[in-house]
Design a protein around this motif. Structure first.
Motif, short mmCIF file in Angstrom:
data_model
loop_
_atom_site.label_atom_id
_atom_site.label_comp_id
_atom_site.label_asym_id
_atom_site.label_seq_id
_atom_site.Cartn_x
_atom_site.Cartn_y
_atom_site.Cartn_z
N MET A 180 0.86 -1.29 -0.04
CA MET A 180 0.05 -0.03 0.13
C MET A 180 0.68 1.25 0.14
O MET A 180 0.31 2.31 -0.11
N GLU A 181 2.11 1.22 0.05
CA GLU A 181 3.08 2.25 0.30
C GLU A 181 3.12 2.92 -1.12
O GLU A 181 3.03 2.21 -2.05
N GLY A 182 2.86 4.40 -1.12
CA GLY A 182 3.15 4.96 -2.23
C GLY A 182 2.33 6.42 -2.29
O GLY A 182 1.80 6.82 -1.23
N HIS A 183 2.23 6.89 -3.44
CA HIS A 183 1.52 8.13 -3.56
C HIS A 183 0.26 8.15 -4.63
O HIS A 183 0.60 7.37 -5.89
N TRP A 184 -0.83 8.40 -4.52
CA TRP A 184 -1.97 8.71 -5.36
C TRP A 184 -2.64 9.65 -5.69
O TRP A 184 -2.48 10.74 -4.66
N ILE A 185 -3.29 10.12 -6.72
CA ILE A 185 -4.04 11.23 -6.91
C ILE A 185 -5.57 10.67 -7.37
O ILE A 185 -5.37 9.98 -8.20
N GLY A 186 -6.47 11.31 -6.73
CA GLY A 186 -8.02 11.15 -6.93
C GLY A 186 -8.71 12.17 -6.85
O GLY A 186 -8.18 13.25 -6.96
N ASP A 187 -9.99 12.20 -7.16
CA ASP A 187 -10.99 13.20 -7.14
C ASP A 187 -11.93 13.26 -5.89
O ASP A 187 -12.35 11.86 -5.57
N MET A 188 -12.06 14.23 -5.43
CA MET A 188 -13.16 14.41 -4.58
C MET A 188 -14.27 15.46 -5.16
O MET A 188 -14.11 16.05 -6.19
N PRO A 189 -15.35 15.77 -4.72
CA PRO A 189 -16.68 16.49 -5.24
C PRO A 189 -15.94 18.00 -5.48
O PRO A 189 -16.29 18.54 -6.45
N ASP A 190 -15.22 18.44 -4.64
CA ASP A 190 -14.45 19.88 -4.82
C ASP A 190 -13.09 20.12 -5.47
O ASP A 190 -12.71 21.07 -5.86
N GLY A 191 -12.57 18.93 -5.81
CA GLY A 191 -11.41 18.75 -6.54
C GLY A 191 -10.52 17.88 -6.25
O GLY A 191 -10.87 16.71 -5.61
N PRO A 192 -9.14 18.04 -6.72
CA PRO A 192 -8.42 16.72 -6.56
C PRO A 192 -7.85 16.26 -5.17
O PRO A 192 -7.84 17.46 -4.45
N VAL A 193 -7.43 15.17 -4.92
CA VAL A 193 -6.76 14.83 -3.28
C VAL A 193 -5.78 14.18 -3.59
O VAL A 193 -5.60 13.35 -4.67
N GLU A 194 -4.83 14.29 -3.19
CA GLU A 194 -3.41 13.43 -3.03
C GLU A 194 -3.46 12.60 -1.51
O GLU A 194 -3.46 13.22 -0.56
N HIS A 195 -2.80 11.71 -1.87
CA HIS A 195 -2.79 10.60 -0.74
C HIS A 195 -1.31 9.97 -0.77
O HIS A 195 -0.93 9.48 -1.78
N VAL A 196 -0.48 9.95 0.33
CA VAL A 196 0.59 9.64 0.39
C VAL A 196 0.64 8.64 1.64
O VAL A 196 0.14 9.00 2.69
N LEU A 197 1.17 7.33 1.31
CA LEU A 197 1.32 6.41 2.42
C LEU A 197 3.02 6.06 2.69
O LEU A 197 3.50 5.61 1.67
#
Length: 99
Positions: free
Chosen positions: A1-18
Motif C-alpha cells: 500500500m506504500e506510495g502516492h495516489w491522486i484522486g478526485d473528491m467533489p470539490d477537487g483533486p486529492v493527493e494521498h501519500v502512504l
C-alpha cells in the motif's frame, strides 16, 4: 500500500501519500484541493485495532488548525476488502482519547 495516489473528491483533486509500515502502523497524509485553494489536510494511521484494520485520522485547515479537539480523532474501521481495494466505514465516529 506504500506510495502516492491522486484522486478526485467533489470539490477537487486529492493527493494521498502512504509511508511504509513500521511497528504495526502505516502512516499517511492527505492534501485536498478546492478549485482555487487548499481545502484541508488529513493525517492518518492504518493500525491493527481489535483483530482488524482501522484508519485513524485527524483533519487540519490549511493554517494547521485542527478540526477535531486536540485529544480527539476519527476512526474508520475496515468493513470489507478484496484483492485491490479496502472498504472503510465512511460515517465519521469521533473518538475522544483520555489523557
Amino acid at each position: 500500500m506504500e506510495g502516492h495516489w491522486i484522486g478526485d473528491m467533489p470539490d477537487g483533486p486529492v493527493e494521498h501519500v502512504l509511508l511504509s509500515p513500521r511497528f504495526g502502523q502505516l502512516p499517511g497524509f492527505v492534501r485536498a484541493l478546492a478549485p482555487q485553494n487548499l481545502a484541508f489536510y488529513e493525517i492518518g494511521v492504518f493500525a491493527e485495532i481489535g483483530h482488524s484494520l482501522t484508519l485513524r485520522v485527524k483533519h487540519f485547515t490549511p493554517e494547521l488548525a485542527g478540526w477535531e479537539a486536540q485529544a480527539a480523532y476519527i476512526d474508520r474501521p475496515l468493513v470489507d476488502r478484496d484483492s485491490d481495494q479496502l472498504l472503510l466505514r465512511r460515517r465519521d465516529f469521533l473518538a475522544n482519547r483520555a489523557g
